[in-house]
Design a protein around this motif. Sequence first.
Motif, short mmCIF file in Angstrom:
data_model
loop_
_atom_site.label_atom_id
_atom_site.label_comp_id
_atom_site.label_asym_id
_atom_site.label_seq_id
_atom_site.Cartn_x
_atom_site.Cartn_y
_atom_site.Cartn_z
N UNK A 1 0.82 -1.21 0.00
CA UNK A 1 0.00 0.00 0.00
C UNK A 1 0.86 1.26 0.00
N UNK A 2 0.33 2.31 -0.66
CA UNK A 2 0.95 3.63 -0.61
C UNK A 2 -0.16 4.65 -0.38
N UNK A 3 0.22 5.90 -0.08
CA UNK A 3 -0.76 6.96 0.17
C UNK A 3 -1.77 6.55 1.23
N UNK A 4 -1.25 6.10 2.37
CA UNK A 4 -2.09 5.71 3.51
C UNK A 4 -3.11 4.64 3.13
N UNK A 5 -2.70 3.75 2.22
CA UNK A 5 -3.56 2.65 1.84
C UNK A 5 -4.58 2.98 0.78
N UNK A 6 -4.54 4.21 0.24
CA UNK A 6 -5.51 4.59 -0.78
C UNK A 6 -5.14 4.09 -2.18
N UNK A 7 -3.93 3.60 -2.33
CA UNK A 7 -3.50 3.01 -3.60
C UNK A 7 -2.56 1.85 -3.31
N UNK A 8 -2.48 0.93 -4.25
CA UNK A 8 -1.58 -0.20 -4.12
C UNK A 8 -0.53 -0.13 -5.20
N UNK A 9 0.71 -0.33 -4.82
CA UNK A 9 1.82 -0.32 -5.78
C UNK A 9 2.34 -1.74 -5.96
N UNK A 10 2.57 -2.11 -7.21
CA UNK A 10 3.21 -3.39 -7.51
C UNK A 10 4.67 -3.11 -7.80
N UNK A 11 5.54 -3.68 -6.98
CA UNK A 11 6.97 -3.39 -7.09
C UNK A 11 7.75 -4.67 -7.40
N UNK A 12 8.77 -4.50 -8.22
CA UNK A 12 9.61 -5.65 -8.60
C UNK A 12 11.04 -5.36 -8.16
N UNK A 13 11.69 -6.35 -7.61
CA UNK A 13 13.05 -6.19 -7.11
C UNK A 13 14.01 -7.11 -7.85
N UNK A 14 15.14 -6.55 -8.27
CA UNK A 14 16.19 -7.35 -8.91
C UNK A 14 17.33 -7.65 -7.95
N UNK A 15 17.17 -7.27 -6.68
CA UNK A 15 18.22 -7.51 -5.69
C UNK A 15 18.44 -9.01 -5.49
N UNK A 16 19.67 -9.37 -5.19
CA UNK A 16 20.00 -10.79 -4.97
C UNK A 16 19.27 -11.32 -3.75
N UNK A 17 19.12 -10.48 -2.73
CA UNK A 17 18.37 -10.85 -1.54
C UNK A 17 17.23 -9.84 -1.38
N UNK A 18 16.00 -10.35 -1.35
CA UNK A 18 14.84 -9.48 -1.15
C UNK A 18 14.56 -9.37 0.34
N UNK A 19 14.58 -8.16 0.85
CA UNK A 19 14.32 -7.91 2.27
C UNK A 19 12.90 -7.36 2.38
N UNK A 20 12.02 -8.11 3.05
CA UNK A 20 10.59 -7.85 2.99
C UNK A 20 9.97 -7.81 4.38
N UNK A 21 9.22 -6.74 4.67
CA UNK A 21 8.36 -6.77 5.85
C UNK A 21 6.93 -7.05 5.40
N UNK A 22 6.21 -7.82 6.19
CA UNK A 22 4.91 -8.36 5.80
C UNK A 22 3.81 -7.77 6.68
N UNK A 23 2.79 -7.20 6.03
CA UNK A 23 1.61 -6.78 6.79
C UNK A 23 0.84 -8.05 7.16
#
Length: 311
Positions: free
Chosen positions: A126-148
């Motif tokens: 979520x972005x903009x206080x949850x008013x929109x959702x962003x789809x993001x892609x990562x090319x990093x070797x290690x993806x560091x992710x926090x989960x709602x």
Amino acid sequence: MALLVIAEHDNQSLKAATLNTVGAAAKIGGEIHVLVAGSGCGAVAGAAAKIAGVAKVRVADAPHYEAQAAENVAELVKGLAGGYSHVLAPATSSGKNVLPRVAALLDVAQISDVVGVESADTFVRPIYAGNALATVQSADAVKVVTVRTTAFEAAGGDGGAAPVEAVAAGADLGLAQFVGREITKSARPELGAAKIIVSGGRGVGSSENYHALLEPLADRLGAALGASRAAVDAGYVPNDYQVGQTGKIVAPQLYIAVGISGAIQHLAGMKDSKVIVAINKDPEAPIFQVADYGLVGDLFQVVPELTAAVG
């Protein structure tokens, strides 16, 4: 591909948020390992080993992990991260404290507050206080992710039989010192995990009104108590009651909003609740736009009547 989930715990028991994070890791796919960093945390490791879908539990048991200082845990994760494609933690106070440090140490971008998994490298947040959702892609070797955690089903807490492996503790960096912890004890459910929440806003008028009106209703329903930021800032209740963008993100089965107007920041923390009931004297209050049931009326009359009816 192996994924590392950082367990959240108090050295005695595993927090429910870890189960939701394992559920998110399962959506990504791959072998799931759980890291338990603590002191005297054998019971936690045993509980983690029983989680359905977990292939291995790795335990770093050392005195300097007793308080799980973010600096020390991040240093430990940095040393282990080379063997993993993803490092995940709940988007709780603890996870938000540790994982940015891990991302910085690994020189990768953090993907925060994930609510959906498209593929192993593509996530929804979520972005903009949850008013929109962003789809993001990562090319990093290690993806560091926090989960709602409210966005993912919890993995089963029983049925697994993962092996438990000890790992060498990292260095004690000595950058932070644990001084003390004040724990709020309550017979009510924990706010972040409650199935029913009764929240009060500025409209309740005072701390005395908040407790006199909402506590009997919460007791009848077996509910946790919450509040809007306006109520917290006004001193009606402590900060740990706050629901919203800058408070706790909740998604109970039933959320009762009493005297809460429904600012965007508050809605961001509770709009995923299964059923929302709003009580407010202003028929134009934004809270009614997300409420499943709305009652326009004087909360000082309505709430006692509702409490009596529930009883």
